[in-house]
Design a protein around this motif. Structure first.
Motif, short mmCIF file in Angstrom:
data_model
loop_
_atom_site.label_atom_id
_atom_site.label_comp_id
_atom_site.label_asym_id
_atom_site.label_seq_id
_atom_site.Cartn_x
_atom_site.Cartn_y
_atom_site.Cartn_z
N TRP A 58 0.81 -1.21 0.00
CA TRP A 58 0.00 0.00 0.00
C TRP A 58 0.85 1.27 0.00
O TRP A 58 0.35 2.35 -0.33
N CYS A 59 2.08 1.11 0.40
CA CYS A 59 2.94 2.28 0.61
C CYS A 59 2.92 3.24 -0.58
O CYS A 59 3.23 2.84 -1.70
N SER A 60 2.55 4.47 -0.33
CA SER A 60 2.41 5.55 -1.31
C SER A 60 1.15 5.40 -2.17
O SER A 60 0.98 6.12 -3.15
N ARG A 61 0.26 4.49 -1.77
CA ARG A 61 -0.98 4.28 -2.54
C ARG A 61 -2.23 4.44 -1.70
O ARG A 61 -3.34 4.19 -2.18
N ALA A 62 -2.08 4.81 -0.43
CA ALA A 62 -3.23 4.82 0.46
C ALA A 62 -4.19 5.97 0.12
O ALA A 62 -3.80 6.93 -0.52
N PRO A 63 -5.44 5.85 0.54
CA PRO A 63 -6.43 6.88 0.22
C PRO A 63 -6.16 8.23 0.89
O PRO A 63 -6.63 9.25 0.42
N ASP A 110 -8.19 6.66 -6.74
CA ASP A 110 -8.66 5.39 -6.18
C ASP A 110 -9.16 5.56 -4.75
O ASP A 110 -10.02 4.79 -4.29
N GLY A 111 -8.61 6.53 -4.03
CA GLY A 111 -8.98 6.71 -2.64
C GLY A 111 -10.17 7.64 -2.45
O GLY A 111 -10.63 7.85 -1.32
N ALA A 112 -10.68 8.20 -3.54
CA ALA A 112 -11.73 9.23 -3.41
C ALA A 112 -12.96 8.68 -2.70
O ALA A 112 -13.53 9.33 -1.81
N TRP A 113 -13.36 7.46 -3.01
CA TRP A 113 -14.57 6.91 -2.40
C TRP A 113 -14.36 6.67 -0.89
O TRP A 113 -15.30 6.77 -0.11
N VAL A 114 -13.13 6.38 -0.51
CA VAL A 114 -12.83 6.17 0.91
C VAL A 114 -12.93 7.49 1.67
O VAL A 114 -13.55 7.57 2.73
N ARG A 115 -12.33 8.52 1.10
CA ARG A 115 -12.38 9.83 1.76
C ARG A 115 -13.82 10.33 1.83
O ARG A 115 -14.25 10.90 2.84
N MET A 125 3.71 11.03 -11.47
CA MET A 125 2.46 11.78 -11.41
C MET A 125 1.26 10.85 -11.55
O MET A 125 0.27 10.98 -10.84
N GLU A 126 1.38 9.92 -12.47
CA GLU A 126 0.31 8.96 -12.71
C GLU A 126 0.03 8.14 -11.45
O GLU A 126 -1.12 7.92 -11.07
N HIS A 127 1.09 7.73 -10.80
CA HIS A 127 0.98 6.95 -9.56
C HIS A 127 0.26 7.78 -8.49
O HIS A 127 -0.67 7.30 -7.83
N ARG A 128 0.68 9.03 -8.34
CA ARG A 128 0.06 9.89 -7.33
C ARG A 128 -1.41 10.13 -7.65
O ARG A 128 -2.28 10.10 -6.80
N ARG A 129 -1.68 10.41 -8.93
CA ARG A 129 -3.07 10.68 -9.34
C ARG A 129 -3.94 9.47 -9.10
O ARG A 129 -5.07 9.58 -8.65
N ARG A 130 -3.39 8.30 -9.41
CA ARG A 130 -4.20 7.09 -9.25
C ARG A 130 -4.49 6.83 -7.77
O ARG A 130 -5.62 6.51 -7.41
N ALA A 131 -3.47 7.01 -6.92
CA ALA A 131 -3.70 6.82 -5.49
C ALA A 131 -4.79 7.79 -5.02
O ALA A 131 -5.69 7.43 -4.27
N HIS A 132 -4.71 9.01 -5.52
CA HIS A 132 -5.68 10.02 -5.11
C HIS A 132 -7.08 9.67 -5.60
O HIS A 132 -8.04 9.72 -4.84
N LEU A 150 -0.54 19.95 -6.76
CA LEU A 150 0.43 18.91 -7.12
C LEU A 150 -0.13 18.01 -8.22
O LEU A 150 0.50 17.78 -9.26
N ILE A 151 -1.36 17.57 -7.98
CA ILE A 151 -1.99 16.61 -8.89
C ILE A 151 -2.16 17.18 -10.30
O ILE A 151 -2.00 16.47 -11.30
#
Lengths: 247, 308, 247, 308
Positions: free
Chosen positions: C24-29, D288-293, D279-286, D97-98
């Motif tokens: 998960w590292c650097s991929r968390a919500p 993908d996590g939208a529904w959780v937030r 950037m792609e990695h960061r955007r995807r994490a962001h 950033l995104i």
């Protein structure tokens, strides 16, 4: 780049492309596409095997196709970064395949009569397969580009994502150039205009925009992304766990 | 009544029923269920072996495995096409697979844990499939019979490749041999279970026999499979994990231990080791691909409109 | 299952859980969650290291924590299948963590006074960490279950997906039972009622439905899913590529 | 004017400006940009090292690496908190950033190709960061200065760990030593470039010095870094890939080859080897996590309503 390095480059492009395409197996958007992608993977794998065997002979150290595929580490692979990129969604896979296969088709077409008879023989066999890969990926790029709003967006994003990695296909290398002048092999850097024309035509029909070229200096073959080591970890794990075993 | 009579005559004469012929509704339904389940099995069956494509231990094996899994997709396609001749669409069938209304062969709910499992699937699972399917080449429904002829040809090729994988392993290093034996130990009974419940418990069986969809009972086919395997296991130098397996001189066949039919029922019901993963994988492939299929449809419609 | 097998089971549960959480590292919500998941991964890894070292000593063949972590193959691992399942979405990860950590907390709590002093010592250290893992995952399961419609659906789907794998935590084993009767270790099969009560309370607060128990026979430790071999291929690749090297 | 005078006095006296104090708008903006870029760098910086967590070659190294990457997330958090004292929210900063409006340190656009890169990042990249950041502990803006004190303490710990990884490799097998040297070869010049363009080309630099945000010029810091590394490279028994590196008796410092500033500019512009992936990695994490937030927000709102 040496003659062996050149052959390994062609071989590794095909091998890594086959490995990535194989990951689609049982995951494709349609059953027909499962078959098509496996077909293309098989074609690439076939070319890789012939060229790896030949590279091992050229090298003269007794290495077989499997030695070269399974016992080199990432920094010894000569493939372009384009092929090692993650599959992404189906649009990314089709963008990668279009760019690669147009390049391969041109390269094989022009290699038919070269002085390196082994390369010429592989090219003669591979060119027809390659034409099918171009056709297949072009059709999908057009369908997706000119399909729904979502597919258009995805296809454009895929082209944008993959585009910067196409530079490396046309790496300028003095040794390769010299071999090419001597008629031994084809210098890939000379293929760029034809490649661009072919790709442009597909993108235009697909109602897609070709990204601007970056002014970054070309990354040389042998330089990789973080993805390759992970791909090889999986590909090589079983072979390496049983040194010397026959399969 | 006339129609029924004609149908009965054709079947009795070992001739083929074709799509445009009249057929009893129950015959049609039975065939749809059976052909669909068969098609679904090919599609789900890509997963356990597909699991090893990325890790195949030589490039030659990788190529063979890729080609095999591709063949399975092909079998799926022509079986769906055969089912479609009975008046149901592939989309409907796929929906029924995805939402669990139709089944696939339970054998694919077991995991492929090592490379040797690829060999064991080829040898045992494809072997059992062939024993099941060869009689289907004479099935009374024409399109199904013809599809099976094509499938059987390729399956026997696959079976030989599986045999070859195991043979190489069992004559390789001690680790390889152990891997091969372990795979056979795990796949043997599930393979026996592929022939279905014992004849006494088998529903539909009698009617299918009458219709010449089925030609032999589950137990007849299972026996044939056991007899075939015993001899091949000898060549492979691998042990069949059944201490009670022995030649019965009187019967001219092998005695053997029956598989655990309770386990079979549990796996069919959904409680096998991989039922969830297999369905989840299929569902994800289907839903991840939805936008692609939608794009292809939209594009085709646009072209059709422009062509007018 | 032998005494070593038991200790390896606890160790491998923790090790494989740590490996998955580390992904998960650097991929968390949220960034806070990146920190929290890394924390939990570190706790699990710490327990795994102590128990692997101890298992190596019990075994008496001179194997270190790294020998056991890096040089066993999948079928030698003793972890439950629950921990090796793919991370899935955040809901699946939280379902896995809730089920695992409630089990671990109960096991560690009751292991404080057991005859195996090494296990008791590890448990004494780990129980507090475990309580935090339970707390963290419970909060998320409740938030997601009682959050939006989408999060409720995802959380329920995650619970449904993971539930069938919880059986294996409570495997009944005659050797373990005998050791437990002798007061040496805790028999995990005795933890089930308390585990169920704790999990039920969280699911109820989260407005989630507990899936029906399947009537499948319990899968024994040592039996794995297809996921484990792939996880190990990645985890072990570097260590195995350099036999005997120090790091 | 009074306010400006007070501000100038505080800065001149080497005292701290605090969030509620008046400050020039340009000072505020400069700080926001700099602190945000620093925070973003910590967050993006998790990726190159995070890439090796799953493959760390011993459990001890895995634990150390996990803890380090976790520290980076922590640094990110308190730097965002420091930026928030300037009247901008973390959400806004993350958005910037995104969508690419704000940058992160270009060093993280290089790939980690081998385990030794984890060591090289610790030794060189964290080393350069410390040289950059130690003076920031005396920065005129209180919250930033205090955040940097905490960050620097941990960074020097990380730097030692990186050094230790390289030391172990360079005293290990020939393959390990080669891996270590290769990593230093690839990371040396990008690390030098972390100090920014040469003083002559550096925008904003002078004003930041006057405001005591910055205390030394880019070139001064770069020189300090080179001098520090040369000595440590000796202990590591690794070669710094600069044939012109030598001690200049007269200057009492090392002469060295400048990094390729054109490359630096290209990487900043987006054409580095990994800009897209990061950037792609960061955007995807962001995303993908939208529904959780969203779920967490909704849940909190429900609870707040019920509490009333």
């Amino acid at each position: 780049m040496s003659h062996v390095g050149y052959v390994l480059g062609l071989a590794d492009d095909a091998l890594v492309a086959a490995q990535r395409l194989g990951e689609w197996c049982s995951r494709a958007p349609e059953m027909e596409e499962d078959i098509a992608l496996a077909n293309i993977a098989l074609d690439q794998l076939g070319v890789a095997r012939m060229l790896l065997t030949y590279a091992g002979e050229l090298e003269g150290a007794g290495r077989t196709e499997d030695d070269l595929a399974y016992l080199r580490s990432a920094h010894e692979f000569r493939n372009v970064r384009l092929v090692e990129l993650d599959n992404g969604d189906f649009a990314v896979t089709m963008a990668k395949l279009l760019f690669l296969s147009v390049y391969q088709r041109l390269l094989y077409d022009r290699s038919i009569g070269v002085g390196d008879e082994r390369v010429a023989a592989v090219a003669a066999k591979a060119r027809k397969e390659s034409a099918y890969h171009v056709d297949h990926s072009s059709r999908w790029v057009v369908r997706l580009g000119d399909g729904t709003e979502e597919s258009n967006e995805r296809m454009q994003a895929a082209v944008d994502l993959v585009w910067p990695y196409t530079d490396q296909l046309f790496e300028v290398d003095p040794d390769v150039h010299a071999l090419s002048v001597a008629g031994v092999i084809v210098d890939p850097s000379t293929l760029r205009p034809a490649w661009l024309a072919a790709v442009d035509a597909v993108l235009a029909e697909a109602t897609l925009t070709r990204p601007l070229d970056s002014d970054s200096s070309v990354v040389r073959r042998g330089e990789h992304t973080e993805a390759l080591a992970k791909l090889l970890a999986e590909m090589q794990v079983l072979h390496r766990a049983h040194p010397g075993a026959r399969w | 009544a006339d129609l029924q009579g004609y149908f009965d005559t054709i079947v009795a004469a070992d001739q083929k029923i074709e799509p445009r012929d009249w057929m009893p509704e129950a015959y049609r339904k039975t065939l749809i269920r059976q052909i669909a389940q068969h098609a679904h099995s090919e599609i789900i069956g890509m997963q356990p072996e597909g699991n090893w494509i990325s890790r195949a231990p030589s490039l030659k094996r990788k190529a063979i495995l890729l080609a095999k899994v591709q063949d399975e997709a092909g079998h799926g396609l022509y079986l769906y096409a055969a089912a479609e001749t009975l008046g149901i669409s592939r989309d409907e069938l796929v929906e029924m697979l995805i939402d669990g209304r139709q089944k696939y062969s339970s054998i694919f709910n077991y995991p492929t844990l090592t490379w040797a499992d690829v060999g064991a699937i080829g040898w045992l699972v494809d072997g059992a499939a062939i024993v099941n399917q060869v009689p289907l080449c004479r099935c009374s429904y024409g399109p199904y019979a013809r599809a099976m002829i094509r499938v059987c040809k390729e399956e026997s090729f696959h079976q030989r490749q599986g045999f070859e994988i195991l043979h190489t392993l069992s004559h390789g290093t001690p680790e390889q041999k152990a891997m091969a034996q372990d795979a056979v130990d795990r796949w043997w009974y599930p393979s026996l279970a592929m022939f279905g419940p014992p004849d006494g418990d088998s529903t539909h069986s009698e009617r299918s026999m009458a219709w010449k969809i089925k030609r032999f009972t589950n137990d007849e086919l299972r026996q044939r499979f056991v007899d075939m395997c015993v001899q091949q296991a000898g060549i492979l130098d691998l042990r069949i994990p059944d201490p009670d397996l022995r030649w019965d001189e009187a019967r001219g066949q092998h005695d053997y231990t029956q598989p655990d039919y309770d386990e079979l029922m549990r796996v069919i019901k959904g409680d096998g080791p991989c039922n969830q993963e297999r369905m989840e994988h299929r569902r994800r492939a289907h839903s991840d691909g939805a936008w692609v299929r939608a794009a292809a449809r939209t594009y085709a419609e646009k072209r059709a409109k422009n062509a007018v």
